[in-house]
Design an enzyme around this catalytic site. Structure first.
Site, PDB file in Angstrom:
ATOM      1  N   GLN A  88      -7.222  -3.112   3.393  1.00  0.00           N
ATOM      2  CA  GLN A  88      -7.526  -3.819   4.963  1.00  0.00           C
ATOM      3  C   GLN A  88      -7.413  -2.063   5.831  1.00  0.00           C
ATOM      4  O   GLN A  88      -7.640  -1.231   5.298  1.00  0.00           O
ATOM      5  CB  GLN A  88      -6.093  -3.729   5.210  1.00  0.00           C
ATOM      6  CG  GLN A  88      -5.074  -5.158   4.248  1.00  0.00           C
ATOM      7  CD  GLN A  88      -5.468  -5.801   3.981  1.00  0.00           C
ATOM      8  OE1 GLN A  88      -6.559  -6.846   5.823  1.00  0.00           O
ATOM      9  NE2 GLN A  88      -6.511  -5.944   3.447  1.00  0.00           N
ATOM     10  N   LYS A  89      -7.785  -2.788   7.225  1.00  0.00           N
ATOM     11  CA  LYS A  89      -7.855  -1.230   8.080  1.00  0.00           C
ATOM     12  C   LYS A  89      -7.424   0.041   8.323  1.00  0.00           C
ATOM     13  O   LYS A  89      -7.997   1.094   8.356  1.00  0.00           O
ATOM     14  CB  LYS A  89      -8.036  -2.369   9.474  1.00  0.00           C
ATOM     15  CG  LYS A  89      -9.483  -2.686   9.867  1.00  0.00           C
ATOM     16  CD  LYS A  89      -9.368  -2.735  11.396  1.00  0.00           C
ATOM     17  CE  LYS A  89     -11.030  -3.288  11.941  1.00  0.00           C
ATOM     18  NZ  LYS A  89     -11.011  -4.703  12.722  1.00  0.00           N
TER      19      LYS A  89
END
Lengths: 362, 181
Positions: free
Chosen positions: B68-69
Protein backbone atom coordinates in the site's frame (compact mmCIF):
# COMPACT_ATOMS: atom_id res chain seq x y z
CA UNK A 1 -10.62 -34.28 -69.20
CA UNK A 2 -11.28 -30.75 -70.26
CA UNK A 3 -9.94 -28.41 -67.55
CA UNK A 4 -13.21 -26.51 -67.61
CA UNK A 5 -15.19 -29.68 -66.92
CA UNK A 6 -12.68 -30.83 -64.33
CA UNK A 7 -12.90 -27.57 -62.44
CA UNK A 8 -16.70 -27.63 -62.58
CA UNK A 9 -16.75 -31.03 -60.86
CA UNK A 10 -14.20 -29.96 -58.28
CA UNK A 11 -16.19 -26.81 -57.55
CA UNK A 12 -19.46 -28.70 -57.20
CA UNK A 13 -17.90 -31.19 -54.78
CA UNK A 14 -16.39 -28.40 -52.69
CA UNK A 15 -19.69 -26.53 -52.46
CA UNK A 16 -21.50 -29.71 -51.39
CA UNK A 17 -18.91 -30.37 -48.72
CA UNK A 18 -19.11 -26.82 -47.36
CA UNK A 19 -22.90 -26.93 -47.35
CA UNK A 20 -22.81 -30.10 -45.28
CA UNK A 21 -20.40 -28.49 -42.87
CA UNK A 22 -22.67 -25.48 -42.44
CA UNK A 23 -25.65 -27.76 -41.79
CA UNK A 24 -23.69 -29.59 -39.13
CA UNK A 25 -22.82 -26.38 -37.30
CA UNK A 26 -26.08 -26.50 -35.36
CA UNK A 27 -25.13 -29.79 -33.79
CA UNK A 28 -21.80 -28.57 -32.49
CA UNK A 29 -21.41 -27.24 -29.00
CA UNK A 30 -20.57 -23.60 -28.57
CA UNK A 31 -18.53 -24.46 -25.52
CA UNK A 32 -14.82 -24.93 -25.82
CA UNK A 33 -14.65 -23.23 -29.20
CA UNK A 34 -15.82 -26.31 -31.08
CA UNK A 35 -18.34 -24.40 -33.14
CA UNK A 36 -15.88 -21.57 -33.56
CA UNK A 37 -13.28 -23.93 -35.00
CA UNK A 38 -15.80 -25.33 -37.45
CA UNK A 39 -16.87 -21.81 -38.47
CA UNK A 40 -13.27 -20.79 -39.08
CA UNK A 41 -12.81 -23.93 -41.12
CA UNK A 42 -15.82 -23.13 -43.31
CA UNK A 43 -14.70 -19.55 -43.81
CA UNK A 44 -11.28 -20.78 -44.86
CA UNK A 45 -12.92 -23.24 -47.28
CA UNK A 46 -15.02 -20.50 -48.86
CA UNK A 47 -12.08 -18.20 -49.34
CA UNK A 48 -10.01 -21.03 -50.81
CA UNK A 49 -12.78 -21.73 -53.29
CA UNK A 50 -12.92 -18.05 -54.17
CA UNK A 51 -9.21 -18.08 -54.95
CA UNK A 52 -9.57 -21.19 -57.06
CA UNK A 53 -12.33 -19.58 -59.10
CA UNK A 54 -10.08 -16.57 -59.67
CA UNK A 55 -7.22 -18.83 -60.72
CA UNK A 56 -9.47 -20.77 -63.07
CA UNK A 57 -10.75 -17.57 -64.69
CA UNK A 58 -8.51 -17.98 -67.74
CA UNK A 59 -10.26 -21.14 -68.90
CA UNK A 60 -13.80 -20.64 -67.59
CA UNK A 61 -16.32 -18.75 -69.70
CA UNK A 62 -17.91 -15.62 -68.29
CA UNK A 63 -21.27 -17.28 -67.73
CA UNK A 64 -19.71 -20.06 -65.65
CA UNK A 65 -17.75 -17.54 -63.64
CA UNK A 66 -20.94 -15.78 -62.67
CA UNK A 67 -22.51 -19.07 -61.64
CA UNK A 68 -19.47 -19.79 -59.50
CA UNK A 69 -19.51 -16.44 -57.74
CA UNK A 70 -23.26 -16.72 -57.13
CA UNK A 71 -22.73 -20.12 -55.56
CA UNK A 72 -20.02 -18.72 -53.29
CA UNK A 73 -22.23 -15.85 -52.29
CA UNK A 74 -25.00 -18.32 -51.50
CA UNK A 75 -22.63 -20.21 -49.22
CA UNK A 76 -21.69 -17.03 -47.38
CA UNK A 77 -25.32 -16.03 -46.92
CA UNK A 78 -26.18 -19.45 -45.63
CA UNK A 79 -23.32 -19.35 -43.15
CA UNK A 80 -24.35 -15.92 -41.89
CA UNK A 81 -27.94 -17.04 -41.52
CA UNK A 82 -26.91 -20.11 -39.58
CA UNK A 83 -24.63 -18.10 -37.30
CA UNK A 84 -27.31 -15.51 -36.67
CA UNK A 85 -29.51 -18.23 -35.21
CA UNK A 86 -26.91 -18.94 -32.56
CA UNK A 87 -26.67 -15.39 -31.33
CA UNK A 88 -27.81 -15.52 -27.72
CA UNK A 89 -30.71 -13.39 -26.63
CA UNK A 90 -29.60 -10.48 -24.58
CA UNK A 91 -31.38 -9.41 -21.47
CA UNK A 92 -29.90 -5.96 -21.41
CA UNK A 93 -32.19 -3.34 -20.03
CA UNK A 94 -31.72 0.33 -20.30
CA UNK A 95 -33.55 3.32 -18.95
CA UNK A 96 -33.13 6.97 -19.64
CA UNK A 97 -33.97 9.52 -17.02
CA UNK A 98 -34.49 12.54 -19.11
CA UNK A 99 -32.34 14.65 -21.26
CA UNK A 100 -30.31 16.32 -18.55
CA UNK A 101 -27.21 14.32 -19.31
CA UNK A 102 -27.34 14.59 -23.08
CA UNK A 103 -26.85 18.04 -24.41
CA UNK A 104 -29.35 18.19 -27.23
CA UNK A 105 -28.07 21.61 -28.12
CA UNK A 106 -24.73 20.18 -29.16
CA UNK A 107 -24.50 19.76 -32.91
CA UNK A 108 -23.39 16.15 -32.59
CA UNK A 109 -26.63 15.34 -30.78
CA UNK A 110 -29.00 17.30 -32.95
CA UNK A 111 -31.17 14.88 -34.92
CA UNK A 112 -32.06 17.56 -37.42
CA UNK A 113 -28.50 17.83 -38.58
CA UNK A 114 -28.13 14.12 -39.12
CA UNK A 115 -31.56 12.83 -40.06
CA UNK A 116 -31.74 9.07 -39.99
CA UNK A 117 -28.10 8.59 -39.23
CA UNK A 118 -28.30 9.12 -35.50
CA UNK A 119 -28.45 5.57 -34.32
CA UNK A 120 -25.55 4.46 -36.43
CA UNK A 121 -23.14 7.11 -35.33
CA UNK A 122 -21.14 6.36 -32.20
CA UNK A 123 -20.37 9.28 -29.94
CA UNK A 124 -16.73 10.12 -29.98
CA UNK A 125 -14.97 9.14 -26.76
CA UNK A 126 -14.71 11.95 -24.25
CA UNK A 127 -11.41 10.77 -22.91
CA UNK A 128 -8.19 9.79 -24.57
CA UNK A 129 -8.56 6.49 -26.40
CA UNK A 130 -6.50 4.58 -23.90
CA UNK A 131 -6.40 0.94 -23.02
CA UNK A 132 -9.98 1.05 -21.83
CA UNK A 133 -11.22 1.75 -25.30
CA UNK A 134 -8.94 -0.64 -27.08
CA UNK A 135 -11.66 -3.13 -27.83
CA UNK A 136 -11.77 -3.84 -31.52
CA UNK A 137 -14.67 -2.66 -33.59
CA UNK A 138 -17.34 -5.23 -34.07
CA UNK A 139 -16.83 -7.75 -36.75
CA UNK A 140 -20.34 -9.00 -36.97
CA UNK A 141 -20.89 -9.10 -40.70
CA UNK A 142 -18.42 -11.91 -41.14
CA UNK A 143 -18.77 -14.03 -38.05
CA UNK A 144 -21.04 -13.42 -35.09
CA UNK A 145 -18.54 -14.10 -32.37
CA UNK A 146 -14.93 -14.12 -33.38
CA UNK A 147 -13.20 -14.73 -30.08
CA UNK A 148 -10.46 -12.23 -30.80
CA UNK A 149 -12.75 -9.22 -30.99
CA UNK A 150 -14.97 -7.62 -28.40
CA UNK A 151 -17.71 -5.24 -29.35
CA UNK A 152 -17.48 -1.75 -28.17
CA UNK A 153 -20.49 -1.81 -25.92
CA UNK A 154 -19.38 1.43 -24.28
CA UNK A 155 -19.96 3.30 -27.50
CA UNK A 156 -23.21 1.48 -28.03
CA UNK A 157 -24.37 2.43 -24.54
CA UNK A 158 -23.36 6.03 -24.95
CA UNK A 159 -25.09 6.56 -28.27
CA UNK A 160 -27.66 9.32 -28.07
CA UNK A 161 -30.27 7.00 -29.49
CA UNK A 162 -33.89 8.02 -29.64
CA UNK A 163 -35.09 4.58 -28.61
CA UNK A 164 -35.49 4.26 -24.87
CA UNK A 165 -34.09 0.76 -24.67
CA UNK A 166 -30.74 -0.16 -26.09
CA UNK A 167 -29.41 -3.64 -26.11
CA UNK A 168 -25.73 -3.74 -26.87
CA UNK A 169 -24.45 -7.28 -27.06
CA UNK A 170 -22.02 -8.39 -24.38
CA UNK A 171 -21.93 -11.94 -25.63
CA UNK A 172 -18.75 -11.44 -27.62
CA UNK A 173 -17.08 -9.32 -24.96
CA UNK A 174 -14.08 -10.91 -23.36
CA UNK A 175 -13.72 -8.34 -20.66
CA UNK A 176 -16.17 -6.07 -18.89
CA UNK A 177 -14.82 -2.56 -19.04
CA UNK A 178 -17.60 0.00 -18.59
CA UNK A 179 -16.32 3.55 -18.67
CA UNK A 180 -17.23 7.19 -19.26
CA UNK A 181 -20.96 7.19 -18.63
CA UNK A 182 -23.28 9.67 -16.99
CA UNK A 183 -26.83 9.03 -15.87
CA UNK A 184 -27.37 5.50 -17.19
CA UNK A 185 -29.07 2.48 -15.67
CA UNK A 186 -27.00 -0.51 -16.74
CA UNK A 187 -27.87 -4.10 -15.96
CA UNK A 188 -25.32 -6.52 -17.28
CA UNK A 189 -27.06 -9.40 -19.10
CA UNK A 190 -26.27 -13.01 -18.34
CA UNK A 191 -24.73 -13.37 -21.80
CA UNK A 192 -21.82 -11.27 -20.51
CA UNK A 193 -20.66 -14.24 -18.47
CA UNK A 194 -18.31 -15.19 -21.27
CA UNK A 195 -16.07 -12.34 -20.20
CA UNK A 196 -13.49 -14.14 -18.15
CA UNK A 197 -10.90 -11.40 -17.83
CA UNK A 198 -10.56 -9.00 -14.92
CA UNK A 199 -13.29 -6.33 -14.96
CA UNK A 200 -13.09 -2.58 -14.76
CA UNK A 201 -15.60 0.23 -14.12
CA UNK A 202 -14.22 3.72 -14.65
CA UNK A 203 -15.23 7.32 -14.88
CA UNK A 204 -18.91 6.96 -14.04
CA UNK A 205 -21.29 9.61 -12.74
CA UNK A 206 -24.91 9.39 -11.61
CA UNK A 207 -25.32 5.78 -12.74
CA UNK A 208 -27.00 2.65 -11.45
CA UNK A 209 -25.01 -0.42 -12.45
CA UNK A 210 -25.80 -4.03 -11.67
CA UNK A 211 -23.20 -6.66 -12.58
CA UNK A 212 -24.68 -9.36 -10.37
CA UNK A 213 -26.58 -11.38 -13.01
CA UNK A 214 -23.72 -12.83 -15.09
CA UNK A 215 -21.42 -13.26 -12.10
CA UNK A 216 -23.91 -15.09 -9.87
CA UNK A 217 -23.90 -18.33 -11.84
CA UNK A 218 -20.39 -19.60 -11.86
CA UNK A 219 -18.69 -16.79 -13.78
CA UNK A 220 -17.29 -14.46 -11.14
CA UNK A 221 -14.70 -11.85 -12.06
CA UNK A 222 -11.13 -12.96 -11.33
CA UNK A 223 -10.52 -9.37 -10.26
CA UNK A 224 -12.33 -6.04 -10.47
CA UNK A 225 -11.24 -2.41 -10.48
CA UNK A 226 -13.55 0.52 -9.66
CA UNK A 227 -12.05 3.95 -10.30
CA UNK A 228 -13.23 7.57 -10.52
CA UNK A 229 -16.89 7.08 -9.61
CA UNK A 230 -19.27 9.69 -8.21
CA UNK A 231 -22.95 9.40 -7.18
CA UNK A 232 -23.45 5.83 -8.33
CA UNK A 233 -25.16 2.75 -7.01
CA UNK A 234 -23.05 -0.22 -8.05
CA UNK A 235 -23.84 -3.87 -7.43
CA UNK A 236 -20.41 -5.18 -8.28
CA UNK A 237 -21.32 -8.86 -8.53
CA UNK A 238 -19.01 -11.61 -7.44
CA UNK A 239 -15.24 -11.32 -7.50
CA UNK A 240 -13.31 -14.51 -6.95
CA UNK A 241 -10.21 -12.54 -6.13
CA UNK A 242 -9.33 -8.98 -5.22
CA UNK A 243 -11.40 -5.85 -5.80
CA UNK A 244 -9.56 -2.55 -5.98
CA UNK A 245 -11.69 0.53 -5.25
CA UNK A 246 -10.12 3.93 -5.99
CA UNK A 247 -11.43 7.50 -5.95
CA UNK A 248 -15.10 6.71 -5.35
CA UNK A 249 -17.31 9.38 -3.74
CA UNK A 250 -20.95 9.72 -2.60
CA UNK A 251 -21.87 6.23 -3.70
CA UNK A 252 -23.28 2.91 -2.57
CA UNK A 253 -21.48 -0.32 -3.44
CA UNK A 254 -22.42 -3.97 -3.02
CA UNK A 255 -19.30 -6.12 -3.09
CA UNK A 256 -18.56 -9.84 -2.79
CA UNK A 257 -14.83 -10.48 -2.99
CA UNK A 258 -11.95 -12.37 -1.48
CA UNK A 259 -9.84 -9.28 -0.88
CA UNK A 260 -10.94 -5.66 -0.67
CA UNK A 261 -8.67 -2.63 -0.98
CA UNK A 262 -10.20 0.84 -0.83
CA UNK A 263 -8.16 3.95 -1.53
CA UNK A 264 -8.93 7.63 -1.61
CA UNK A 265 -12.68 7.35 -1.18
CA UNK A 266 -15.16 9.60 0.56
CA UNK A 267 -18.73 9.10 1.77
CA UNK A 268 -19.29 5.61 0.45
CA UNK A 269 -21.60 2.96 1.93
CA UNK A 270 -20.34 -0.55 1.27
CA UNK A 271 -22.45 -3.69 1.64
CA UNK A 272 -19.72 -6.23 1.89
CA UNK A 273 -18.98 -9.91 1.89
CA UNK A 274 -15.27 -10.42 2.22
CA UNK A 275 -13.16 -13.48 3.02
CA UNK A 276 -10.31 -11.42 4.49
CA UNK A 277 -9.78 -8.10 6.27
CA UNK A 278 -10.83 -5.23 4.02
CA UNK A 279 -8.45 -2.27 4.10
CA UNK A 280 -8.94 1.46 3.60
CA UNK A 281 -6.26 4.05 2.93
CA UNK A 282 -6.79 7.82 2.64
CA UNK A 283 -10.56 7.44 3.07
CA UNK A 284 -13.17 9.22 5.13
CA UNK A 285 -16.88 8.88 5.78
CA UNK A 286 -16.90 5.17 4.93
CA UNK A 287 -19.78 3.05 6.27
CA UNK A 288 -19.83 -0.73 6.16
CA UNK A 289 -22.70 -3.22 6.28
CA UNK A 290 -23.05 -6.96 5.61
CA UNK A 291 -24.23 -8.26 2.24
CA UNK A 292 -28.02 -7.86 1.81
CA UNK A 293 -29.96 -11.13 2.13
CA UNK A 294 -31.07 -10.86 -1.49
CA UNK A 295 -27.54 -11.34 -2.81
CA UNK A 296 -26.42 -14.06 -0.39
CA UNK A 297 -25.94 -17.44 -2.03
CA UNK A 298 -26.32 -20.77 -0.28
CA UNK A 299 -22.70 -21.77 -0.72
CA UNK A 300 -21.34 -18.52 0.74
CA UNK A 301 -19.42 -19.31 3.90
CA UNK A 302 -21.38 -17.86 6.78
CA UNK A 303 -18.37 -17.90 9.07
CA UNK A 304 -15.29 -15.70 8.92
CA UNK A 305 -17.06 -12.63 7.63
CA UNK A 306 -14.85 -9.63 7.83
CA UNK A 307 -17.19 -6.85 6.74
CA UNK A 308 -16.82 -5.03 10.06
CA UNK A 309 -13.11 -5.73 10.63
CA UNK A 310 -11.66 -2.98 8.50
CA UNK A 311 -7.95 -2.10 8.69
CA UNK A 312 -7.23 1.59 8.18
CA UNK A 313 -3.68 2.21 6.96
CA UNK A 314 -4.02 5.80 8.11
CA UNK A 315 -5.07 4.84 11.65
CA UNK A 316 -2.68 2.40 13.26
CA UNK A 317 -3.86 3.02 16.83
CA UNK A 318 -5.97 0.44 18.59
CA UNK A 319 -8.90 2.80 19.04
CA UNK A 320 -11.64 2.93 16.41
CA UNK A 321 -10.63 4.81 13.27
CA UNK A 322 -12.63 8.00 12.67
CA UNK A 323 -12.62 7.26 8.94
CA UNK A 324 -15.11 4.42 9.00
CA UNK A 325 -18.07 3.09 10.91
CA UNK A 326 -20.71 0.40 10.53
CA UNK A 327 -24.27 0.97 9.40
CA UNK A 328 -26.79 0.01 12.07
CA UNK A 329 -29.62 -2.24 10.97
CA UNK A 330 -31.98 0.69 10.87
CA UNK A 331 -29.64 2.63 8.59
CA UNK A 332 -29.24 -0.17 6.07
CA UNK A 333 -31.29 -0.23 2.90
CA UNK A 334 -34.24 -2.62 3.07
CA UNK A 335 -34.57 -5.79 1.01
CA UNK A 336 -37.26 -4.09 -1.03
CA UNK A 337 -34.64 -1.70 -2.42
CA UNK A 338 -32.54 -4.57 -3.76
CA UNK A 339 -35.45 -6.64 -5.08
CA UNK A 340 -37.61 -3.90 -6.57
CA UNK A 341 -35.74 -0.65 -7.07
CA UNK A 342 -32.29 -1.71 -8.22
CA UNK A 343 -33.60 -3.98 -11.03
CA UNK A 344 -35.54 -0.96 -12.31
CA UNK A 345 -39.20 -0.33 -13.02
CA UNK A 346 -40.91 1.31 -15.93
CA UNK A 347 -41.13 5.03 -15.41
CA UNK A 348 -38.49 5.19 -12.71
CA UNK A 349 -35.41 6.99 -13.92
CA UNK A 350 -31.86 6.82 -12.65
CA UNK A 351 -32.23 9.97 -10.54
CA UNK A 352 -35.30 8.52 -8.84
CA UNK A 353 -33.44 5.32 -8.01
CA UNK A 354 -30.50 7.28 -6.64
CA UNK A 355 -32.87 9.40 -4.54
CA UNK A 356 -34.64 6.31 -3.18
CA UNK A 357 -31.40 4.73 -1.98
CA UNK A 358 -30.43 7.98 -0.28
CA UNK A 359 -27.71 9.37 -2.50
CA UNK A 360 -27.87 13.13 -1.98
CA UNK A 361 -28.95 15.25 -4.95
CA UNK A 362 -26.39 16.96 -7.13
CA UNK B 1 32.85 -5.02 3.75
CA UNK B 2 29.26 -5.58 2.76
CA UNK B 3 30.25 -7.95 0.03
CA UNK B 4 32.39 -9.98 2.44
CA UNK B 5 29.48 -10.26 4.81
CA UNK B 6 27.22 -11.22 1.98
CA UNK B 7 29.65 -13.86 0.82
CA UNK B 8 29.94 -15.27 4.32
CA UNK B 9 26.20 -15.66 4.52
CA UNK B 10 26.02 -17.30 1.13
CA UNK B 11 28.56 -19.84 2.34
CA UNK B 12 26.26 -20.48 5.29
CA UNK B 13 23.69 -21.18 2.63
CA UNK B 14 21.42 -18.48 3.89
CA UNK B 15 19.85 -15.83 1.69
CA UNK B 16 17.79 -12.79 2.34
CA UNK B 17 15.10 -12.19 -0.27
CA UNK B 18 13.06 -8.99 -0.36
CA UNK B 19 9.68 -9.24 -2.00
CA UNK B 20 8.16 -5.96 -3.15
CA UNK B 21 5.56 -4.67 -5.61
CA UNK B 22 2.44 -2.52 -5.73
CA UNK B 23 -0.48 -3.42 -3.47
CA UNK B 24 -2.70 -6.13 -4.94
CA UNK B 25 0.20 -7.69 -6.88
CA UNK B 26 -0.09 -10.95 -4.95
CA UNK B 27 3.14 -10.99 -2.91
CA UNK B 28 1.71 -12.61 0.20
CA UNK B 29 -0.33 -15.07 -1.86
CA UNK B 30 2.87 -16.17 -3.65
CA UNK B 31 4.63 -16.80 -0.33
CA UNK B 32 1.59 -18.63 1.08
CA UNK B 33 1.35 -20.81 -2.03
CA UNK B 34 5.05 -21.73 -1.80
CA UNK B 35 4.59 -22.58 1.88
CA UNK B 36 1.54 -24.69 1.05
CA UNK B 37 -0.80 -22.51 3.11
CA UNK B 38 -4.39 -21.45 2.32
CA UNK B 39 -4.36 -18.75 -0.34
CA UNK B 40 -8.07 -17.92 -0.18
CA UNK B 41 -8.07 -15.96 3.05
CA UNK B 42 -5.08 -13.66 2.53
CA UNK B 43 -5.70 -10.15 3.90
CA UNK B 44 -3.81 -7.14 2.53
CA UNK B 45 -0.52 -6.95 4.42
CA UNK B 46 -0.42 -4.40 7.22
CA UNK B 47 3.35 -4.13 7.76
CA UNK B 48 5.48 -7.11 6.77
CA UNK B 49 5.72 -10.90 7.02
CA UNK B 50 8.93 -12.94 7.25
CA UNK B 51 8.94 -16.56 6.14
CA UNK B 52 11.83 -18.99 6.03
CA UNK B 53 11.83 -21.55 3.26
CA UNK B 54 14.29 -24.40 2.93
CA UNK B 55 15.10 -24.80 -0.70
CA UNK B 56 17.75 -27.16 -2.09
CA UNK B 57 19.74 -26.91 1.09
CA UNK B 58 19.48 -23.13 1.16
CA UNK B 59 17.68 -21.25 3.86
CA UNK B 60 15.69 -18.51 2.16
CA UNK B 61 14.47 -15.72 4.40
CA UNK B 62 11.68 -14.06 2.47
CA UNK B 63 10.68 -10.56 3.58
CA UNK B 64 7.23 -9.85 2.24
CA UNK B 65 6.52 -6.15 2.76
CA UNK B 66 3.06 -4.63 2.18
CA UNK B 67 2.61 -2.63 -0.99
CA UNK B 68 0.00 0.00 0.00
CA UNK B 69 1.10 3.57 -0.65
CA UNK B 70 1.44 4.28 3.06
CA UNK B 71 3.93 1.44 3.43
CA UNK B 72 6.08 2.16 0.37
CA UNK B 73 8.05 4.85 2.20
CA UNK B 74 9.08 2.18 4.71
CA UNK B 75 10.44 -0.18 2.04
CA UNK B 76 13.88 1.43 2.45
CA UNK B 77 14.11 0.02 5.98
CA UNK B 78 14.35 -3.46 4.53
CA UNK B 79 17.04 -2.91 1.86
CA UNK B 80 20.08 -3.78 3.97
CA UNK B 81 21.79 -7.12 3.22
CA UNK B 82 19.31 -8.09 0.53
CA UNK B 83 20.66 -10.82 -1.77
CA UNK B 84 17.75 -10.93 -4.14
CA UNK B 85 14.86 -8.63 -4.92
CA UNK B 86 11.63 -10.21 -6.14
CA UNK B 87 9.40 -7.63 -7.83
CA UNK B 88 5.83 -8.85 -8.22
CA UNK B 89 3.66 -7.41 -11.02
CA UNK B 90 -0.12 -7.80 -11.39
CA UNK B 91 -0.42 -8.63 -15.11
CA UNK B 92 -4.16 -7.88 -15.07
CA UNK B 93 -3.70 -4.28 -13.89
CA UNK B 94 -2.94 -2.24 -17.00
CA UNK B 95 -4.12 0.96 -15.34
CA UNK B 96 -1.26 1.06 -12.86
CA UNK B 97 1.55 -0.40 -14.95
CA UNK B 98 3.17 3.05 -15.18
CA UNK B 99 3.17 3.38 -11.36
CA UNK B 100 4.63 -0.09 -11.24
CA UNK B 101 7.48 0.85 -13.61
CA UNK B 102 8.33 4.03 -11.72
CA UNK B 103 8.43 2.31 -8.33
CA UNK B 104 10.67 -0.42 -9.73
CA UNK B 105 13.15 1.89 -11.43
CA UNK B 106 13.24 4.04 -8.27
CA UNK B 107 14.23 0.99 -6.25
CA UNK B 108 16.99 0.00 -8.64
CA UNK B 109 18.73 3.33 -8.02
CA UNK B 110 19.11 2.45 -4.34
CA UNK B 111 22.72 1.85 -3.48
CA UNK B 112 21.87 -0.65 -0.80
CA UNK B 113 20.16 -2.87 -3.35
CA UNK B 114 23.05 -2.63 -5.82
CA UNK B 115 24.36 -6.15 -5.22
CA UNK B 116 21.01 -7.91 -5.41
CA UNK B 117 19.72 -9.82 -8.39
CA UNK B 118 16.22 -9.04 -9.62
CA UNK B 119 13.49 -11.57 -10.29
CA UNK B 120 10.28 -10.22 -11.80
CA UNK B 121 7.27 -12.38 -11.11
CA UNK B 122 4.60 -11.56 -13.70
CA UNK B 123 1.76 -12.78 -11.49
CA UNK B 124 -1.90 -13.69 -12.20
CA UNK B 125 -1.16 -15.20 -15.62
CA UNK B 126 -3.94 -17.72 -14.95
CA UNK B 127 -6.43 -14.89 -15.69
CA UNK B 128 -7.64 -14.38 -19.27
CA UNK B 129 -6.57 -11.16 -20.95
CA UNK B 130 -3.51 -10.64 -18.78
CA UNK B 131 -0.38 -8.97 -20.11
CA UNK B 132 2.19 -11.22 -21.78
CA UNK B 133 5.82 -11.55 -20.81
CA UNK B 134 6.79 -9.38 -23.83
CA UNK B 135 4.35 -6.66 -22.78
CA UNK B 136 5.80 -6.66 -19.28
CA UNK B 137 9.36 -6.35 -20.61
CA UNK B 138 8.32 -3.40 -22.81
CA UNK B 139 6.00 -1.60 -20.40
CA UNK B 140 8.38 -1.88 -17.45
CA UNK B 141 11.31 -0.96 -19.75
CA UNK B 142 13.30 -3.89 -18.41
CA UNK B 143 15.79 -3.67 -21.26
CA UNK B 144 16.91 -0.31 -19.85
CA UNK B 145 18.14 -2.00 -16.68
CA UNK B 146 21.94 -2.06 -16.67
CA UNK B 147 22.61 -2.25 -12.94
CA UNK B 148 21.12 -5.62 -12.06
CA UNK B 149 20.89 -9.16 -13.34
CA UNK B 150 17.21 -9.61 -14.08
CA UNK B 151 14.87 -12.37 -15.11
CA UNK B 152 11.12 -12.35 -15.86
CA UNK B 153 8.93 -15.32 -15.09
CA UNK B 154 5.17 -15.48 -15.81
CA UNK B 155 3.60 -17.16 -12.81
CA UNK B 156 0.37 -17.69 -10.91
CA UNK B 157 0.12 -17.53 -7.15
CA UNK B 158 -3.26 -19.26 -7.34
CA UNK B 159 -2.14 -22.30 -9.36
CA UNK B 160 1.49 -22.28 -8.21
CA UNK B 161 2.82 -22.11 -11.77
CA UNK B 162 6.53 -21.21 -12.00
CA UNK B 163 6.91 -20.25 -8.33
CA UNK B 164 9.48 -22.97 -7.56
CA UNK B 165 11.25 -22.14 -10.84
CA UNK B 166 11.59 -18.56 -9.63
CA UNK B 167 13.23 -19.59 -6.37
CA UNK B 168 15.49 -21.91 -8.28
CA UNK B 169 16.66 -19.02 -10.52
CA UNK B 170 17.36 -16.88 -7.44
CA UNK B 171 19.45 -19.62 -5.82
CA UNK B 172 21.35 -20.47 -9.03
CA UNK B 173 22.16 -16.82 -9.63
CA UNK B 174 23.44 -16.45 -6.07
CA UNK B 175 25.63 -19.54 -6.48
CA UNK B 176 27.18 -18.18 -9.65
CA UNK B 177 28.09 -14.95 -7.94
CA UNK B 178 29.62 -16.82 -5.04
CA UNK B 179 32.17 -18.31 -7.40
CA UNK B 180 32.82 -15.01 -9.11
CA UNK B 181 34.19 -13.24 -6.06
Amino acid sequence: MDPKEKFYRHFRDSVDALQDQIDQLTQLSSIGGERQDATDNILAGISKLQNEVADAAEFTPAYDRRQYSDAIKGLQDKLNETLAKFAPKTRFQFRRTGTDHIDMGAPENDPRLNPGSLSRRPRSPTTAPGAARSMAEENRDIVGDLPSTGKNYNEELAKPDLASIRKPSFSAAQSIDISDHDGLHIILPSSASRATAAGCLRNLKNCVIDLSIPTAQGAPFPGLILKDIDRCLIVAGRVNGPIHINDVTNSILVVVARQVRIHNCKNVDIYLHCASHPIIEDCSGMRFAPLPEYYVRDDDPSTSLFWDQVDDFKWLKTSQSPNWTTLSEAQRLSDEVWTKIVPGQPGIGVEKVLAKVGIPPK
Amino acid sequence: MLSILRKARLKDKEMRILMLGLDNAGKTTIVKQIMGEDVNTVSPTLGFIIKTIDYEGYKLNIWDVGGQKTLRSYWRNYFEKTDALIWVVDTTDRLRIDDCREELHGLLEEERLAGACLLIFANKTDVDGCMTEEEIVTLLRLNDIRTHQWHVLPCSAMTGKNLKEGLSWVVEDAKKRLFLY
